[in-house]
Motif scaffolding. Structure first.
Motif, PDB file in Angstrom:
ATOM      1  N   TYR A   1      42.455  25.205  48.799  1.00 16.13           N
ATOM      2  CA  TYR A   1      43.777  25.573  49.842  1.00 16.13           C
ATOM      3  C   TYR A   1      43.220  26.653  50.793  1.00 16.13           C
ATOM      4  CZ  TYR A   1      48.238  26.179  51.976  1.00 16.13           C
ATOM      5  OH  TYR A   1      49.247  26.455  52.866  1.00 16.13           O
TER       6      TYR A   1
ATOM      7  N   THR B 108      42.882  26.642  54.886  1.00 12.60           N
ATOM      8  CA  THR B 108      43.658  27.274  55.620  1.00 12.60           C
ATOM      9  C   THR B 108      43.176  28.634  56.316  1.00 12.60           C
ATOM     10  OG1 THR B 108      44.763  28.084  53.666  1.00 12.60           O
ATOM     11  CG2 THR B 108      45.525  26.164  54.344  1.00 12.60           C
TER      12      THR B 108
ATOM     13  N   ASN C 115      40.477  27.637  58.765  1.00 16.86           N
ATOM     14  CA  ASN C 115      41.490  27.519  59.702  1.00 16.86           C
ATOM     15  C   ASN C 115      41.818  26.294  60.228  1.00 16.86           C
ATOM     16  OD1 ASN C 115      43.403  28.811  61.147  1.00 16.86           O
ATOM     17  ND2 ASN C 115      42.104  29.139  63.060  1.00 16.86           N
TER      18      ASN C 115
ATOM     19  N   LYS D 101      44.988  24.640  59.304  1.00 16.81           N
ATOM     20  CA  LYS D 101      46.394  24.621  58.840  1.00 16.81           C
ATOM     21  C   LYS D 101      46.959  23.958  59.998  1.00 16.81           C
ATOM     22  CE  LYS D 101      50.096  25.287  56.521  1.00 16.81           C
ATOM     23  NZ  LYS D 101      50.140  24.876  54.980  1.00 16.81           N
ATOM     24  N   ASP D 102      47.846  22.945  59.935  1.00 17.80           N
ATOM     25  CA  ASP D 102      48.280  22.109  60.794  1.00 17.80           C
ATOM     26  C   ASP D 102      47.415  21.437  61.974  1.00 17.80           C
ATOM     27  OD1 ASP D 102      50.837  20.871  61.698  1.00 17.80           O
ATOM     28  OD2 ASP D 102      51.073  22.434  63.336  1.00 17.80           O
TER      29      ASP D 102
ATOM     30  N   ALA E 197      42.431  18.514  59.080  1.00 23.89           N
ATOM     31  CA  ALA E 197      42.860  18.804  57.537  1.00 23.89           C
ATOM     32  C   ALA E 197      43.059  17.484  56.930  1.00 23.89           C
ATOM     33  CB  ALA E 197      44.079  19.694  57.588  1.00 23.89           C
TER      34      ALA E 197
ATOM     35  N   TYR F 228      48.795  20.453  54.272  1.00 22.04           N
ATOM     36  CA  TYR F 228      48.493  21.360  55.586  1.00 22.04           C
ATOM     37  C   TYR F 228      49.227  21.095  56.925  1.00 22.04           C
ATOM     38  CZ  TYR F 228      44.507  21.326  52.308  1.00 22.04           C
ATOM     39  OH  TYR F 228      43.618  21.385  51.304  1.00 22.04           O
TER      40      TYR F 228
ATOM     41  N   LYS G 222      52.435  21.087  59.270  1.00 17.34           N
ATOM     42  CA  LYS G 222      53.784  21.868  59.449  1.00 17.34           C
ATOM     43  C   LYS G 222      54.568  20.911  60.432  1.00 17.34           C
ATOM     44  CE  LYS G 222      52.663  26.520  58.565  1.00 17.34           C
ATOM     45  NZ  LYS G 222      52.609  27.898  59.098  1.00 17.34           N
TER      46      LYS G 222
END
Length: 302
Positions: free
Chosen positions: A133, A137, A141, A143-144, A148, A222, A224
């Motif tokens: 994780y 993230t 980098n 994330k969202d 991912a 991952y 949002k």
């Protein structure tokens, strides 16, 4: 002799009938659970709770599908995201694993045993969820990000081993003949290897496509933004929202109110199964067609 031939032909007919009958029975046993799922999706929630699931819909209702498609634009967007991820992931995954397997199967590659051991070693040990994780993230980098969802399933050592074993079974004489004809490494892969490994391409491609189509775990970790949810995770969220709403009503003391609200839960799960598996069921005959065609084309004739 004539009597013996007639008896042999009768035995063959009986054996053929028994074999086809057995295959038909197995096919029906595999089809009945799916038929029950479809029937449950078109039944009312109260009928399913009282009588359970049946092969024929009870109190025909499309309330579950109305719940799923209450916001059609959201469902279509989730469908498009999943379809694009599946297509891109299958194409890139096949390209990456085919080229890697081709390199590892070549005997003139000096470090093929060392690289093979490196790939195999990763199947025995892993760093765990927390380092993975943090890698996705913080280091990468992602994330969202759609990457991912794309990158984690892009490469599988199991699929690599399947592809490598299939390529290694191709006679070396074909590759040598291609070299004599002036065909380079890339040309040998495209013109000689790929036409002969269509069964492996169809099988591995199906594995990759199913992995992307059924993936919801990476989206949960991952993503949002709700507008980036793939189909599986979007439908998973819908079930959780309905069950959470019912539990909230019951915990607040409004159990009678909750009982009067006809929110589908069991039938919704069946409807979600139909919505999710529909495209795969329709696409499978196409994959099977190319699978059989690849077996006949890839056969080495003596």
């Amino acid at each position: 002799m004539t009597t013996m031939k007639i008896r042999q032909s009768c035995d063959l007919v009986i054996l053929d009938v028994l074999a086809k009958g057995f295959c038909l029975l197995v096919a029906l046993l595999c089809f009945l659970p799916f038929l029950m799922v479809v029937s449950g999706s078109f039944s009312s929630e109260s009928a399913v709770i009282q009588n359970g699931f049946r092969l024929i819909p009870q109190n025909f209702s499309v309330e579950s599908y109305k719940t799923i498609f209450a916001h059609p634009a959201v469902v279509v967007r989730a469908y498009l995201i999943t379809i694009l991820l599946t297509l891109a992931g299958t194409f890139l995954g096949l390209a990456l694993q085919t080229t890697t397997a081709y390199v590892l199967s070549r005997k003139d590659f000096k470090w093929r045993n060392q690289f093979s051991f490196f790939f195999y070693f990763t199947t025995l040990f892993s760093g765990g969820l927390v380092p993975y994780y943090l890698l996705m993230t913080r280091t990468l980098n992602l994330k969202d990000s759609y990457l991912a969802l794309l990158l984690p399933l892009l490469f599988s050592v199991y699929n690599l081993l399947v592809m490598k074993s299939y390529i290694s079974a191709i006679p070396d004489s074909l590759i040598e003949a291609a070299k004599i004809d002036g065909c380079g490494v890339t040309g040998t892969l495209v013109q000689i290897i790929l036409p002969l490994i269509k069964p492996a391409l169809a099988t591995v491609g199906l594995f990759i496509a199913l992995a992307y189509w059924n993936d919801w775990y990476n989206a949960m970790l991952y993503l949002k933004s709700a507008d980036k949810y793939p189909l599986q995770y979007f439908l998973y969220q819908q079930i959780n929202n309905i069950e959470g709403y019912k539990k909230a009503l019951q915990n607040s003391g409004a159990s009678s109110v909750a009982a009067n609200i006809a929110l589908p839960t069991q039938t919704l799960k069946m409807a979600l199964t139909v919505v999710v598996t529909g495209p795969i069921v329709l696409a499978y005959p196409i994959v099977q067609k190319y699978f059989v065609q690849g077996i006949t084309i890839g056969a080495v004739k003596g």
